[in-house]
Design an enzyme around this catalytic site. Sequence first.
Site: not given
Ligand code: GAR
Length: 209
Positions: A31, A121, A123
């Site tokens: 997303s 990145n 987080h």
């Molecule tokens: C997001 O919240 C991002 O910050 C997190 O994964 C999610 C992906 O959501 N990333 C981490 O945890 C990295 N350590 P999405 O696929 O809906 O964009």
Amino acid sequence: MRFLAHFSPFCALDLSNMTKNIAIFASGSGSNAENIIRYFMDHETIRVALVVSTRSNAFVLERSETLGVPFEVFLRDEWASGGANVLAALQRYNIDFVVLAGFLAHIPDAILHTYPDKVINIHPSLLPKYGGKGMYGDHVHEAVVAARETETGITIHYLNERYDEGEVIVQVACPVLPEDTPQDVAAKVHALEYEHYPQVIEEVITGLL
Ligand code: GAR
């Protein structure tokens, strides 16, 4: 080739060779990837040129296809063995910046060395809290609620060789209420991500930060 003519057609500025190409690395739903692609769709100098994933069935690939962005899949062993094929793809697409958006594989040193300070990145917590191995996605929000934190948020940072320890670019906080579930926290954090990540990427790339 695109020309902009702000003042006169005889004084046109060619921005085509100033364009910066982004590759988004995403392992899951994507997303954030979709939000970033949409943000830069009509941008004058920044475009999302490639989406890279570790899973051929990741939903982010469907989003990329719908939005007309090329994608490539490199399975885990390609990353673990040094990422030579990934790097070759980045160079084939003339990638200038790499943006991680829910990406779960380790980034090989070869990529970090080829793109110094050009891998970013996001987080979903206020690092250094709730960072490190195993802390990703909903695991982070569950840990935040279990610890009865009163705030959480997002950290946007440069990537280095160590998990979640690269230089912080921006952190944005949001409250966690006593009655919030991990799903409530996830919704708040995602809203922050959608609001801030594309703008921060734009500011980093255009050298404003
Ligand atoms: C997001 O919240 C991002 O910050 C997190 O994964 C999610 C992906 O959501 N990333 C981490 O945890 C990295 N350590 P999405 O696929 O809906 O964009």
